[in-house]
Design a protein around this motif. Structure first.
Motif, PDB file in Angstrom:
ATOM      1  N   LYS A 111       0.623  -1.161   0.153  1.00  0.00           N
ATOM      2  CA  LYS A 111      -0.672  -0.061   0.075  1.00  0.00           C
ATOM      3  C   LYS A 111       1.148   1.433  -0.103  1.00  0.00           C
ATOM      4  CE  LYS A 111      -3.648   1.914   2.396  1.00  0.00           C
ATOM      5  NZ  LYS A 111      -4.787   2.086   3.788  1.00  0.00           N
ATOM      6  N   ARG A 112       1.885   1.022   0.810  1.00  0.00           N
ATOM      7  CA  ARG A 112       2.983   2.556   0.891  1.00  0.00           C
ATOM      8  C   ARG A 112       3.585   2.789  -0.893  1.00  0.00           C
ATOM      9  NH1 ARG A 112       5.260   5.545   4.935  1.00  0.00           N
ATOM     10  NH2 ARG A 112       7.219   6.415   4.629  1.00  0.00           N
ATOM     11  N   LEU A 113       3.792   1.720  -1.373  1.00  0.00           N
ATOM     12  CA  LEU A 113       4.171   1.532  -2.791  1.00  0.00           C
ATOM     13  C   LEU A 113       3.119   2.009  -3.422  1.00  0.00           C
ATOM     14  CD1 LEU A 113       7.068  -1.224  -2.850  1.00  0.00           C
ATOM     15  CD2 LEU A 113       7.989   0.686  -2.286  1.00  0.00           C
ATOM     16  N   GLY A 114       2.942   1.908  -3.580  1.00  0.00           N
ATOM     17  CA  GLY A 114       1.390   2.617  -4.516  1.00  0.00           C
ATOM     18  C   GLY A 114       1.420   0.980  -5.981  1.00  0.00           C
ATOM     19  N   HIS A 115       1.643  -0.348  -4.920  1.00  0.00           N
ATOM     20  CA  HIS A 115       1.396  -0.835  -5.860  1.00  0.00           C
ATOM     21  C   HIS A 115      -0.414  -1.140  -6.489  1.00  0.00           C
ATOM     22  CE1 HIS A 115       5.763  -2.938  -5.389  1.00  0.00           C
ATOM     23  NE2 HIS A 115       5.612  -1.912  -6.123  1.00  0.00           N
ATOM     24  N   SER A 116      -0.223  -1.908  -7.368  1.00  0.00           N
ATOM     25  CA  SER A 116      -1.615  -2.087  -8.168  1.00  0.00           C
ATOM     26  C   SER A 116      -2.338  -3.074  -7.544  1.00  0.00           C
ATOM     27  CB  SER A 116      -1.870  -2.626  -9.926  1.00  0.00           C
ATOM     28  OG  SER A 116      -0.472  -3.500  -9.694  1.00  0.00           O
ATOM     29  N   ASP A 117      -1.994  -4.218  -7.104  1.00  0.00           N
ATOM     30  CA  ASP A 117      -1.816  -5.213  -5.944  1.00  0.00           C
ATOM     31  C   ASP A 117      -0.613  -5.952  -5.303  1.00  0.00           C
ATOM     32  OD1 ASP A 117      -0.620  -7.686  -7.364  1.00  0.00           O
ATOM     33  OD2 ASP A 117      -2.145  -7.416  -8.883  1.00  0.00           O
ATOM     34  N   ILE A 118      -1.054  -6.882  -4.222  1.00  0.00           N
ATOM     35  CA  ILE A 118       0.439  -7.217  -3.714  1.00  0.00           C
ATOM     36  C   ILE A 118       0.974  -8.502  -4.401  1.00  0.00           C
ATOM     37  CG2 ILE A 118      -1.463  -8.567  -2.877  1.00  0.00           C
ATOM     38  CD1 ILE A 118      -0.086  -8.895   0.018  1.00  0.00           C
ATOM     39  N   GLN A 119       0.282  -9.318  -5.136  1.00  0.00           N
ATOM     40  CA  GLN A 119       1.208  -9.778  -6.140  1.00  0.00           C
ATOM     41  C   GLN A 119       2.982  -9.269  -6.600  1.00  0.00           C
ATOM     42  OE1 GLN A 119       1.232 -13.127  -6.319  1.00  0.00           O
ATOM     43  NE2 GLN A 119       2.811 -13.163  -7.471  1.00  0.00           N
ATOM     44  N   THR A 120       2.513  -7.489  -7.177  1.00  0.00           N
ATOM     45  CA  THR A 120       3.575  -7.099  -7.491  1.00  0.00           C
ATOM     46  C   THR A 120       4.917  -6.605  -6.680  1.00  0.00           C
ATOM     47  OG1 THR A 120       2.139  -6.403  -9.227  1.00  0.00           O
ATOM     48  CG2 THR A 120       3.909  -4.920  -8.746  1.00  0.00           C
ATOM     49  N   THR A 121       4.263  -6.774  -5.104  1.00  0.00           N
ATOM     50  CA  THR A 121       5.010  -6.452  -4.067  1.00  0.00           C
ATOM     51  C   THR A 121       5.658  -7.732  -4.068  1.00  0.00           C
ATOM     52  OG1 THR A 121       3.234  -5.109  -3.192  1.00  0.00           O
ATOM     53  CG2 THR A 121       5.113  -5.605  -2.252  1.00  0.00           C
ATOM     54  N   LEU A 122       5.393  -8.814  -4.018  1.00  0.00           N
ATOM     55  CA  LEU A 122       5.669 -10.091  -3.933  1.00  0.00           C
ATOM     56  C   LEU A 122       6.834 -10.892  -5.039  1.00  0.00           C
ATOM     57  CD1 LEU A 122       2.183 -11.983  -2.419  1.00  0.00           C
ATOM     58  CD2 LEU A 122       4.103 -11.790  -1.419  1.00  0.00           C
ATOM     59  N   ASP A 123       6.089  -9.981  -6.306  1.00  0.00           N
ATOM     60  CA  ASP A 123       7.364 -10.340  -7.757  1.00  0.00           C
ATOM     61  C   ASP A 123       8.437  -9.853  -7.061  1.00  0.00           C
ATOM     62  OD1 ASP A 123       5.007 -12.206  -8.135  1.00  0.00           O
ATOM     63  OD2 ASP A 123       4.730 -10.867 -10.114  1.00  0.00           O
ATOM     64  N   HIS A 124       8.681  -8.148  -6.853  1.00  0.00           N
ATOM     65  CA  HIS A 124       9.601  -7.722  -7.127  1.00  0.00           C
ATOM     66  C   HIS A 124      10.325  -7.483  -5.444  1.00  0.00           C
ATOM     67  CE1 HIS A 124       7.422  -4.849  -9.589  1.00  0.00           C
ATOM     68  NE2 HIS A 124       8.714  -4.457 -10.266  1.00  0.00           N
ATOM     69  N   TYR A 125      10.054  -8.441  -4.697  1.00  0.00           N
ATOM     70  CA  TYR A 125      10.810  -8.703  -3.518  1.00  0.00           C
ATOM     71  C   TYR A 125      10.718 -10.555  -2.820  1.00  0.00           C
ATOM     72  CZ  TYR A 125      10.493  -3.759  -3.871  1.00  0.00           C
ATOM     73  OH  TYR A 125      10.347  -3.040  -4.343  1.00  0.00           O
ATOM     74  N   ALA A 126      10.852 -10.858  -3.934  1.00  0.00           N
ATOM     75  CA  ALA A 126      11.208 -12.485  -3.246  1.00  0.00           C
ATOM     76  C   ALA A 126      11.942 -12.981  -2.691  1.00  0.00           C
ATOM     77  CB  ALA A 126      10.743 -12.784  -4.105  1.00  0.00           C
ATOM     78  N   HIS A 127      13.003 -11.787  -3.209  1.00  0.00           N
ATOM     79  CA  HIS A 127      14.119 -12.229  -2.375  1.00  0.00           C
ATOM     80  C   HIS A 127      14.455 -11.450  -0.657  1.00  0.00           C
ATOM     81  CE1 HIS A 127      14.421  -8.427  -4.025  1.00  0.00           C
ATOM     82  NE2 HIS A 127      15.518  -8.157  -2.496  1.00  0.00           N
ATOM     83  N   VAL A 128      13.760 -10.441  -0.156  1.00  0.00           N
ATOM     84  CA  VAL A 128      13.446 -10.470   0.553  1.00  0.00           C
ATOM     85  C   VAL A 128      12.836 -11.144   1.616  1.00  0.00           C
ATOM     86  CG1 VAL A 128      13.405  -8.526   2.419  1.00  0.00           C
ATOM     87  CG2 VAL A 128      14.311  -8.030   0.357  1.00  0.00           C
ATOM     88  N   LEU A 129      11.821 -11.352   1.585  1.00  0.00           N
ATOM     89  CA  LEU A 129      10.881 -12.533   1.596  1.00  0.00           C
ATOM     90  C   LEU A 129      11.563 -13.475   2.027  1.00  0.00           C
ATOM     91  CD1 LEU A 129       8.120 -12.357  -0.209  1.00  0.00           C
ATOM     92  CD2 LEU A 129       8.201 -10.889   1.996  1.00  0.00           C
TER      93      LEU A 129
END
Length: 364
Positions: free
Chosen positions: A329-347
């Protein structure tokens, strides 16, 4: 039942079809083998039984792709639309006037292999994503019946940057944060811009699109409602997506510095915080990247871009335990999947850390 006939060295099928009581057979040739013609004919028969449209007239792939982009993507964020146009240019260069109905999986794989020379896998993936979406709609519209992008191998000759090379780790971000405060100067706002990029994770266009009234010093927040077209300098532009309109909390120390900056700013017709009396009207992306690079080099930290500050902000938040939904939400991503895809390495790093916590949960 389709009829098959060999014409010269290739095969042709004819599928019986009636429209308003009149016979309008579907005929297509050019298949290398009888089996290929049988399979293609079977696809046509299946589509007709379902009552779906079958387009007999051939259309160049490049033209269909262009019309598809204008229909479905022309109202997208300007930068996103330009990426689709770039993909269209690559399709035009390679396929020219070849009909979409005549493109095979082999043809498309050769196209991807050629495009991948000197490019990273991520660049090839983006092109393939654009074409694949178009091809799926072409199937829905009855122009083709086989997805020639299916199972394509995304070959690339250039090694993409590792996720760790696109952002700073936590300790590096702390060092940058402290150094920026030493360099803040109300005679230039570029250091302020870099600092805000680090603590907000906002996109560059969103940062330079901030106006004086975007800052709420009572609540220590910034309100992102619009972006600035920093490439052409043509004015305010819409945000990338609906979720990009958001309010971001900023730490009090940073907001105090911005209050000083805004009070010292000269008037400008747009009320922009990062205004410049140039053709772009704002601090350029190139200029900000150059200053950031020099700053990181002085700290003996591997350099990243302004966009890398966005990755840094998100990665540090996640690694420090922030909920992925709130980060998205803070990044303004269209959906949470975008966040998951971008930051899989951190997760993945967090998962490994959490395993250690679980193993030692009841240890003395």
């Amino acid at each position: 039942m389709a009829s098959l006939i060999k014409r010269g060295s290739t095969w042709q099928y004819t599928v019986n079809n009636y429209v308003d009581g009149k016979r309008k057979p579907v005929v297509k040739g050019g298949f290398k083998t009888k089996k290929e013609a049988q399979l293609a004919a079977a696809e046509i028969e299946t589509q007709l039984k379902k009552g779906q449209q079958v387009v007999i007239k051939e259309i160049p792939f490049s033209r269909y792709f262009e019309e598809w982009i204008e229909l479905y993507k022309s109202n997208r964020y300007k930068t996103t639309y330009k990426r689709y146009i770039n993909s269209l240019d690559r399709v035009k260069e390679y396929f020219k006037d070849i009909p979409i109905q005549k493109i095979t999986r082999t043809d498309y794989q050769k196209f991807i292999n050629e495009y991948g020379k000197g490019k990273s896998k991520e660049t090839v993936r983006k092109l393939n994503t654009h074409v694949r979406s178009c091809v799926k709609d072409a199937i829905e519209d009855g122009f083709i019946f086989i997805d020639f992008t299916r199972k394509v191998e995304l070959n690339a000759s250039k090694t993409a940057k590792k996720p760790s090379e696109k952002h700073l780790d936590y300790l590096e971000s702390v060092r940058l944060y402290k150094e920026l405060f030493k360099r803040l100067d109300n005679t230039t706002s570029t250091y302020h811009l870099i600092l805000l990029g680090l603590v907000s994770g906002a996109r560059f266009g969103e940062l330079v699109g901030l106006t004086k009234d975007s800052f709420n010093f009572k609540n220590n927040t910034i309100n992102i409602k619009k972006a600035w077209d920093y490439k052409d300098g043509s004015g305010f532009a819409p945000l990338k997506n609906e979720q990009s309109e958001r309010t971001i909390s900023i730490d009090r120390k940073v907001m105090t510095e911005f209050k000083k900056l805004i009070l010292s700013l000269p008037e400008n017709p747009y009320e922009l915080v990062f205004f410049r009396p140039t053709s772009t009207k704002v601090v350029t992306n190139e200029g900000a990247n150059k200053l950031l690079r020099k700053l990181l080099e002085s700290l003996n930290i591997d350099t990243i871009s302004m966009h890398g500050l966005r990755h840094t902000h998100a990665s540090v938040l996640l690694y420090k335990g922030s909920n992925i939904h709130s980060v998205s939400k803070r990044l303004g991503h269209s959906d949470i999947q975008t966040t998951l895809d971008h930051y899989a390495h951190v997760l993945k790093e967090m998962e490994q850390r959490d395993e250690i916590i679980a193993m030692n949960l009841y240890a003395k």
